[in-house]
Design an enzyme around this catalytic site. Structure first.
Site, short mmCIF file in Angstrom:
data_model
loop_
_atom_site.label_atom_id
_atom_site.label_comp_id
_atom_site.label_asym_id
_atom_site.label_seq_id
_atom_site.Cartn_x
_atom_site.Cartn_y
_atom_site.Cartn_z
N HIS A 72 44.39 40.32 52.62
CA HIS A 72 42.98 40.55 52.26
C HIS A 72 42.34 41.65 53.10
O HIS A 72 41.67 41.35 54.10
CB HIS A 72 42.18 39.25 52.46
CG HIS A 72 42.46 38.21 51.42
ND1 HIS A 72 41.70 38.07 50.29
CD2 HIS A 72 43.44 37.29 51.34
CE1 HIS A 72 42.19 37.09 49.55
NE2 HIS A 72 43.25 36.60 50.17
N CYS A 130 45.93 39.84 46.61
CA CYS A 130 46.29 38.43 46.58
C CYS A 130 46.35 37.89 45.14
O CYS A 130 47.28 38.21 44.41
CB CYS A 130 45.33 37.65 47.46
SG CYS A 130 46.07 36.14 48.08
N GLU A 132 39.77 43.23 52.58
CA GLU A 132 38.30 43.15 52.51
C GLU A 132 37.73 42.20 53.57
O GLU A 132 36.53 42.13 53.76
CB GLU A 132 37.85 42.74 51.09
CG GLU A 132 37.98 41.27 50.73
CD GLU A 132 39.41 40.82 50.44
OE1 GLU A 132 40.36 41.60 50.66
OE2 GLU A 132 39.56 39.65 50.01
N1 GLN Z 1 47.03 31.09 45.94
C1 GLN Z 1 46.22 31.87 45.07
C2 GLN Z 1 46.83 32.00 43.69
O1 GLN Z 1 47.95 31.65 43.50
C3 GLN Z 1 45.98 33.24 45.65
C4 GLN Z 1 45.24 33.11 46.95
C5 GLN Z 1 44.28 34.20 47.25
O2 GLN Z 1 43.94 35.02 46.40
N2 GLN Z 1 43.78 34.20 48.46
O3 GLN Z 1 46.18 32.46 42.80
#
Ligand code: GLN
Length: 199
Positions: free
Chosen positions: A175, A81, A177
Site C-alpha cells: 500500500h 493490493c 498510499e
Molecule cells: N485480501 C484482500 C482481497 O483479497 C486484499 C487486501 C487489501 O486490498 N488490502 O481482496
C-alpha cells in the site's frame, strides 16, 4: 502543463488515501464512481480493499466495457493490493480477473499470523527515482505467483514479486498510499504524462 487528471476507482476500499497522495503530487484527482467518468481521465488507480466486493460493484455499475476500452487505449492503470488482484489475468482457484496484466495471483497469501506487516524494500524504477528503501505496508496481501515474459519486476519482497508493470498496467501487492513516500505515485504520474506526451 498540469492538465493531467487522474481517477481513483471509489466503489470501496482505500480510495481517499490515493486521492490525497495524487493531490500532494500536484495532480488533479477525481473519485470515479460511474463508468462514463473513465473517458475524462488520463489514468486510473484501483485501490486496495476487498477484491470480491469491488468486483461485484464493478458488475453492478457496468464498468467492464468502458474499462476494457480504457485499457485498449493503453491509458495507465495502477492497482494496489485488491486492485492488483482485479487486474490479474488469473486468480488462483477463482474466476478470471480483468486480465490486463499477465500475472497469476494468490489471494491472502502471507498467512493469518502475518496478516499485515511492514518491510523496507528496494525499488527498481527508472528515471533515477529509486533513492533509499521504500517502507512497504502489506495488509492481507496477495502474492504474484507467476508472471509472463513481458512483465517487468520493479520490487521484490524476498523472492516474491511485489511491484510489477506490463506496458500501461502497474500493480503493487502493498500500500504505497499509506506511507509519506510519493515515489511510486510519482512514477505512475510519469506514466500518465508519457501517455499524454507531456514529458
Ligand atoms: N485480501 C484482500 C482481497 O483479497 C486484499 C487486501 C487489501 O486490498 N488490502 O481482496
Amino acid at each position: 502543463m498540469g492538465s493531467i487528471v487522474a481517477g481513483v476507482l471509489s466503489l470501496q476500499g482505500a480510495f481517499e488515501e490515493h486521492v490525497n497522495k495524487l493531490k500532494e503530487c500536484g495532480i488533479s484527482a477525481v473519485e470515479v464512481r460511474f463508468p462514463e467518468q473513465l473517458e475524462k481521465i488520463d489514468g486510473l488507480i484501483i485501490p486496495g480493499g476487498e477484491s470480491t466486493t469491488i468486483n461485484k460493484l464493478l458488475e453492478k455499475y457496468k464498468f467492464k466495457d468502458n474499462l476494457d476500452k480504457f485499457n485498449r487505449k493503453h491509458k495507465p492503470i495502477f492497482g494496489t493490493c485488491a486492485g492488483l488482484i482485479l487486474l490479474a489475468k488469473n486468480i488462483e482457484g477463482e474466476d478470471k480477473g480483468l486480465g490486463y496484466i499477465d500475472i497469476e495471483v494468490r489471494r491472502n497469501a502471507y498467512g493469518r499470523q502475518a496478516d499485515s506487516f511492514e518491510e523496507p524494500l528496494d525499488l527498481s524504477l527508472d528515471r533515477g527515482e529509486n533513492g533509499g528503501k521504500f517502507e512497504s505496508v502489506f495488509i492481507r496481501a496477495p502474492k504474484i505467483i507467476s508472471a509472463g515474459k513481458g512483465v517487468a519486476i520493479l520490487a521484490r519482497y524476498n523472492e516474491d514479486m511485489v511491484l510489477a508493470r506490463e506496458n500501461n498496467v502497474m500493480v503493487c501487492a502493498f500500500h504505497p498510499e499509506l506511507t509519506d513516500d510519493l515515489r511510486i505515485h510519482k512514477y505512475f504520474i510519469n506514466m500518465m504524462k508519457n501517455y499524454k506526451g507531456e514529458n
